[in-house]
Design a protein around this motif. Structure first.
Motif, mmCIF file in Angstrom:
data_model
loop_
_atom_site.group_PDB
_atom_site.id
_atom_site.type_symbol
_atom_site.label_atom_id
_atom_site.label_comp_id
_atom_site.label_asym_id
_atom_site.label_seq_id
_atom_site.Cartn_x
_atom_site.Cartn_y
_atom_site.Cartn_z
ATOM 1 N N TYR A 49 72.321 54.644 46.961
ATOM 2 C CA TYR A 49 72.446 55.295 48.194
ATOM 3 C C TYR A 49 73.213 54.682 49.406
ATOM 4 O O TYR A 49 73.137 53.503 49.559
ATOM 5 C CB TYR A 49 70.600 55.184 48.651
ATOM 6 N N VAL A 50 74.066 55.498 49.712
ATOM 7 C CA VAL A 50 75.141 55.140 50.590
ATOM 8 C C VAL A 50 75.235 55.979 52.001
ATOM 9 O O VAL A 50 74.824 57.120 51.985
ATOM 10 C CB VAL A 50 76.646 55.444 49.888
ATOM 11 N N ALA A 51 75.044 55.056 53.041
ATOM 12 C CA ALA A 51 74.905 55.513 54.428
ATOM 13 C C ALA A 51 76.200 56.247 54.777
ATOM 14 O O ALA A 51 77.405 56.062 54.231
ATOM 15 C CB ALA A 51 74.479 54.516 55.325
ATOM 16 N N ASN A 52 76.297 56.919 55.915
ATOM 17 C CA ASN A 52 77.661 57.641 56.493
ATOM 18 C C ASN A 52 78.417 56.502 57.131
ATOM 19 O O ASN A 52 79.775 56.817 57.360
ATOM 20 C CB ASN A 52 77.273 58.655 57.482
ATOM 21 N N ASN A 53 77.928 55.257 57.204
ATOM 22 C CA ASN A 53 79.001 54.322 57.532
ATOM 23 C C ASN A 53 79.561 53.594 56.231
ATOM 24 O O ASN A 53 80.332 52.610 56.425
ATOM 25 C CB ASN A 53 78.227 53.350 58.491
ATOM 26 N N GLY A 54 79.293 53.921 55.092
ATOM 27 C CA GLY A 54 79.938 53.484 53.861
ATOM 28 C C GLY A 54 79.047 52.328 53.356
ATOM 29 O O GLY A 54 79.396 51.863 52.290
ATOM 30 N N GLN A 55 78.000 52.021 53.803
ATOM 31 C CA GLN A 55 77.132 50.955 53.510
ATOM 32 C C GLN A 55 76.039 51.320 52.241
ATOM 33 O O GLN A 55 75.460 52.271 52.460
ATOM 34 C CB GLN A 55 76.343 50.235 54.520
ATOM 35 N N THR A 56 76.233 50.805 51.312
ATOM 36 C CA THR A 56 75.111 50.832 50.232
ATOM 37 C C THR A 56 73.786 50.248 50.744
ATOM 38 O O THR A 56 73.781 48.811 50.769
ATOM 39 C CB THR A 56 75.568 50.195 48.655
ATOM 40 N N PHE A 57 72.841 50.826 50.794
ATOM 41 C CA PHE A 57 71.524 50.355 51.608
ATOM 42 C C PHE A 57 70.381 50.273 50.576
ATOM 43 O O PHE A 57 69.417 50.032 50.844
ATOM 44 C CB PHE A 57 71.172 50.903 52.789
ATOM 45 N N GLU A 58 70.531 50.799 49.359
ATOM 46 C CA GLU A 58 69.671 50.927 48.296
ATOM 47 C C GLU A 58 70.350 51.147 46.977
ATOM 48 O O GLU A 58 71.092 51.970 46.774
ATOM 49 C CB GLU A 58 68.462 51.796 48.557
ATOM 50 N N LEU A 59 69.696 50.383 46.059
ATOM 51 C CA LEU A 59 69.943 50.658 44.617
ATOM 52 C C LEU A 59 68.628 50.948 43.998
ATOM 53 O O LEU A 59 67.475 50.217 44.253
ATOM 54 C CB LEU A 59 70.701 49.392 43.939
ATOM 55 N N SER A 60 68.372 51.875 42.936
ATOM 56 C CA SER A 60 67.189 52.057 42.264
ATOM 57 C C SER A 60 67.480 52.108 40.603
ATOM 58 O O SER A 60 68.553 52.397 40.243
ATOM 59 C CB SER A 60 66.335 53.356 42.568
ATOM 60 N N TYR A 61 66.460 51.717 39.743
ATOM 61 C CA TYR A 61 66.589 51.837 38.541
ATOM 62 C C TYR A 61 65.112 52.220 37.899
ATOM 63 O O TYR A 61 64.180 51.655 38.254
ATOM 64 C CB TYR A 61 66.870 50.327 37.794
ATOM 65 N N ASN A 62 65.199 53.515 37.293
ATOM 66 C CA ASN A 62 64.055 54.062 36.740
ATOM 67 C C ASN A 62 64.080 54.149 35.226
ATOM 68 O O ASN A 62 65.033 54.591 34.770
ATOM 69 C CB ASN A 62 63.713 55.363 37.315
ATOM 70 N N LEU A 63 63.045 53.788 34.523
ATOM 71 C CA LEU A 63 63.013 53.807 32.980
ATOM 72 C C LEU A 63 61.922 54.627 32.604
ATOM 73 O O LEU A 63 60.830 54.485 32.842
ATOM 74 C CB LEU A 63 63.118 52.514 32.467
#
Length: 245
Positions: A215-229
């Motif tokens: 998930y990337v914000a409009n300022n270019g920052q990655t603010f979340e990663l997710s992994y679903n199995l």
């Protein structure tokens, strides 16, 4: 109608009969299911028919089969697959509202680079890791094992995560004043560890789908990663692809 007559149609008919008995409470959830020889003696059919019927019930999430522990009843009815219609960002919000996360772990990880190496430009540093079993809200059936990673400086409190039906990324956006620009997604085929299959009531199912998102914000920052199995039969993605003009 006699049992012998009802099962002459093969393993599918036998599976229907056993499914009805499980649904009616003859074999409660969590109980041991009859062995293959016991079922052969009861119905007077071949071993192949018994195995194929049990395999069908296992694929539907009703039975769990293990070599050393035997067959166990996991659910009273088939576990329906979750179809994720992902046409735009709204589809992600709909997913959060139709599922819920039972948090089993809340703590910090020193790095995520190895787990998400396909996503370029990730910064080093500590990340909050929130992990647990995600289930559908309508029937409380386990859907997948879910892990969410958030940069330490953006980490929300556990109480904020557990309130309401908002996704974790929504909580972060509200707390940090961020706007979601885009989501990068990777779906890959993998295998389901036995311990995870037990946790998700997936029976002997070994095929799985791994879904990773950034998930990337409009300022270019990655603010979340997710992994679903997901057990492979419980999840599908439906997309619409249009011609650019």
């Amino acid at each position: 109608m006699s049992e012998g007559t009802r099962t002459t149609g093969g393993h599918a008919v036998l599976a229907d009969l056993l499914r009805d008995e499980i649904g009616g409470g003859t074999y409660p959830v969590g109980s041991r299911f009859p062995t293959e020889p016991e079922l052969q003696e009861r119905f007077g059919v071949g071993r192949h028919t018994i195995r194929e019927a049990l395999k069908l019930l296992a694929e539907q999430g009703i039975l769990g089969r293990r070599r050393k522990t035997g067959t166990t009843v996991l659910a009273q009815r088939p576990v329906a697959p979750y179809v994720h219609s992902l046409r735009d960002l709204k589809g992600l919000f709909d997913f959060a509202q139709s599922t819920q996360l039972d948090v089993r772990h809340y703590g910090f990880a020193s790095s995520v680079a190895k787990s998400f190496e396909s996503f370029s430009g990730l910064r080093e540093g500590r990340w909050l890791r929130v992990a647990g079993v995600r289930s559908t809200r309508n029937d409380q059936q386990p859907l997948c094992w879910s892990e969410v990673f958030v940069p330490e400086k953006l980490a929300p409190a556990l109480e904020a995560i557990q309130q309401g039906d908002r996704a974790i990324y929504e909580v972060i956006m509200d707390e940090q004043g961020l706007k979601l620009d885009y989501v990068e997604q990777e779906v890959s085929a993998t295998t389901m560890p036995a311990a995870m299959a037990d946790l998700l009531h997936a029976g002997t199912e070994t095929a799985a789908l791994a879904v990773k998102r950034r998930y990337v914000a409009n300022n270019g920052q990655t603010f979340e990663l997710s992994y679903n199995l997901y057990p492979a039969t419980r999840y599908s993605v439906r997309s619409v692809i249009r011609q650019r003009i």
